[in-house]
Write an enzyme that holds these catalytic residues in place. Sequence first.
Site, short mmCIF file in Angstrom:
data_model
loop_
_atom_site.label_atom_id
_atom_site.label_comp_id
_atom_site.label_asym_id
_atom_site.label_seq_id
_atom_site.Cartn_x
_atom_site.Cartn_y
_atom_site.Cartn_z
N LYS A 192 2.50 10.53 8.02
CA LYS A 192 1.87 10.05 9.26
C LYS A 192 2.52 10.59 10.54
O LYS A 192 2.27 11.72 10.90
CB LYS A 192 1.81 8.52 9.25
CG LYS A 192 0.84 7.98 8.17
CD LYS A 192 0.29 6.60 8.50
CE LYS A 192 -0.89 6.25 7.62
NZ LYS A 192 -0.57 5.61 6.35
N ASP A 229 9.29 2.98 1.62
CA ASP A 229 8.11 3.72 2.08
C ASP A 229 8.02 3.58 3.61
O ASP A 229 7.62 2.54 4.13
CB ASP A 229 6.85 3.17 1.41
CG ASP A 229 5.58 3.92 1.81
OD1 ASP A 229 5.59 4.57 2.87
OD2 ASP A 229 4.58 3.83 1.08
N PHE A 245 0.85 -1.19 0.00
CA PHE A 245 0.00 0.00 0.00
C PHE A 245 0.89 1.24 0.00
O PHE A 245 1.74 1.40 0.87
CB PHE A 245 -0.94 0.05 1.21
CG PHE A 245 -1.83 1.27 1.18
CD1 PHE A 245 -2.99 1.28 0.40
CD2 PHE A 245 -1.48 2.44 1.86
CE1 PHE A 245 -3.78 2.42 0.31
CE2 PHE A 245 -2.27 3.58 1.78
CZ PHE A 245 -3.43 3.57 1.01
C1 LIG Z 1 -0.81 5.79 4.93
C2 LIG Z 1 0.20 5.30 3.97
C3 LIG Z 1 0.38 5.92 2.72
C4 LIG Z 1 -0.49 7.05 2.23
O1 LIG Z 1 -0.40 8.17 3.02
P1 LIG Z 1 -1.58 9.28 2.97
O2 LIG Z 1 -1.11 10.35 3.88
O3 LIG Z 1 -2.82 8.59 3.41
O4 LIG Z 1 -1.67 9.73 1.56
C5 LIG Z 1 1.39 5.44 1.91
N1 LIG Z 1 2.17 4.42 2.28
C6 LIG Z 1 2.03 3.80 3.47
C7 LIG Z 1 2.95 2.69 3.84
C8 LIG Z 1 1.03 4.21 4.35
O5 LIG Z 1 0.86 3.58 5.51
#
Ligand SMILES: *Cc1c(COP(=O)(O)O)cnc(C)c1O
Length: 405
Positions: A248, A219, A135
Site C-alpha cells: 500500500k 502485517d 484481513f
Molecule cells: C490491503 C491489505 C492486504 C492485501 O494487500 P493487496 O495489495 O490488496 O494484495 C493485506 N493485509 C492488509 C492488512 C491490508 O490492508
Amino acid sequence: MTVWQEDAARDLVLNAGERFALLTRGEGSYLWDDQGKRHLDFLGGIAVTSLGHAHPVFVDAISKQAATLAHVSNYFATPPQLELAARLKRLAGAGIDGRVYFSNSGAEANEAAFKLARLHGGAERPRIIALENAFHGRTMGSLAITAKAAMRAPFEPMPGGVEHIPATIEALEAALDDRVAAVFVEPIQGEAGVVELPEGYLAAARSLTLKHGALLIVDEIQTGAGRTGSWFGFNHEGITPDAITLAKGIGGGFPIGALVTFGAASSLFTPGSHGSTFGGNPLGTAVANAVLGEIESEGLVENAAARGAQLRTVIEGIGSPLVSGVRGRGLLIGVALTAPVAGMVVTAAQKRGLIVNAANPDTVRIAPALNIGDAEIEEFQTLFATALADVRVELAASETEKANV
Ligand SMILES: *Cc1c(COP(=O)(O)O)cnc(C)c1O
C-alpha cells in the site's frame, strides 16, 4: 447508464460493485472525474497514495527511472533495489541481520510470509495462528490467514494449519504451544473497520511467541509507511517482530510490496525457495525510495500523528447523532456509526464531492494522504458534516414513508 458504466458492466470482472465515478486526473488530495467534478480524496486509494496524487517527487522518480532502467530480473541487482532494501531495514529497525524480499502487492508479501512461517515450522510446527476478523489478502495463502469465512468458503480447501482466535491476550496465551510456527497480526485491523488491538497485545504476543519459539509476523500493509503516526504500527509498543509485511503506502500508488525479516528469520529463505519476476524491479523500488524519502524529509510521519488528532477532534466536533465514536491512530481512522448506514454515508459524501469508504456496515474509513493540511481538513469538515446531515434527512424521510404505509 452512461457509456463508461456500460463498458465497466460489460468488460470488467464481476468482483466489485458499481463504480462511483470515472476518474480521470488527480492532484494533491483532489481527484477529477469525466464530468469535471472535483472530489476531495480522503481514502487515498485505500491508504495507498501517501503523498497524494501526481506529487512531483513521485512523478519525477517514475519518469527518471523509466527513462533509465525499468526491469532486469532478479539475476541482477540494481541501485534503487539495494537502496530501498537498506532504507526499509533502517526504518523498521531490522538491524544488520535483517533482509528484504520484494513483491508486487500486499497479498504477495503475505504469501512470502506464509512460506517463511512454513520454513520455520517444518513438520514439528504445523499450526499458524491468526486473529478473528483479520484481513491479509485474497490469494490462496493470504486468504487462508484472512478470517472472514464468506471470503474463504467458495475457495476451500485452504492451505492447512491456520486457526483464527479472538484478539485477546488470554486467547493467545491459551492457543500458543510449541507446535505453532507463527502468529500473524495487524496492529490495527483496517478492513475489519479500523479496530485496534487491545493495549499491550503486541508486547504480550512478542514475549509469548519468544517463549514458544514461534515467529511473530506483523502485517503492516495498511498501517506501515507512517500511516498511524509512527513508521510502523508495531513501533507503538516498542517490540521487535520476526517479520513485517508492507505494500500500500510504501509505493504511494506504484504497486510494490515487501517482506522485511529480522534476526534468525532472515536465514530461512535459501536460493530457490521463493521468487517473483517483477519483485524488486528498479522502477518500483526507485518510486518507493522517493516516496519514503519524501515522508522522511518532510516530517510526514509526525504530520500523520498531528493531523490524525486534529481530524478526530473535527469529527467529534460535528456532533452528529449518527457518530458513536472515532477509532484508529494517525491518519487511519474509523468513524463508528450508531447504525449500519456506512454505505449511505459514503454515497452521500460522494455526491457532495468527498471520497471515503465503508470498511464495514457501521464504520466509515478515512485514510487521506499523509501531507494533508488545514485546508483539506476544513473542507473535509464541511463535506462530511453535510453528508451526515443528508443521511439523517434520508433516514427521517424513509421513517415517515414507513409510518404512512
Ligand atoms: C490491503 C491489505 C492486504 C492485501 O494487500 P493487496 O495489495 O490488496 O494484495 C493485506 N493485509 C492488509 C492488512 C491490508 O490492508
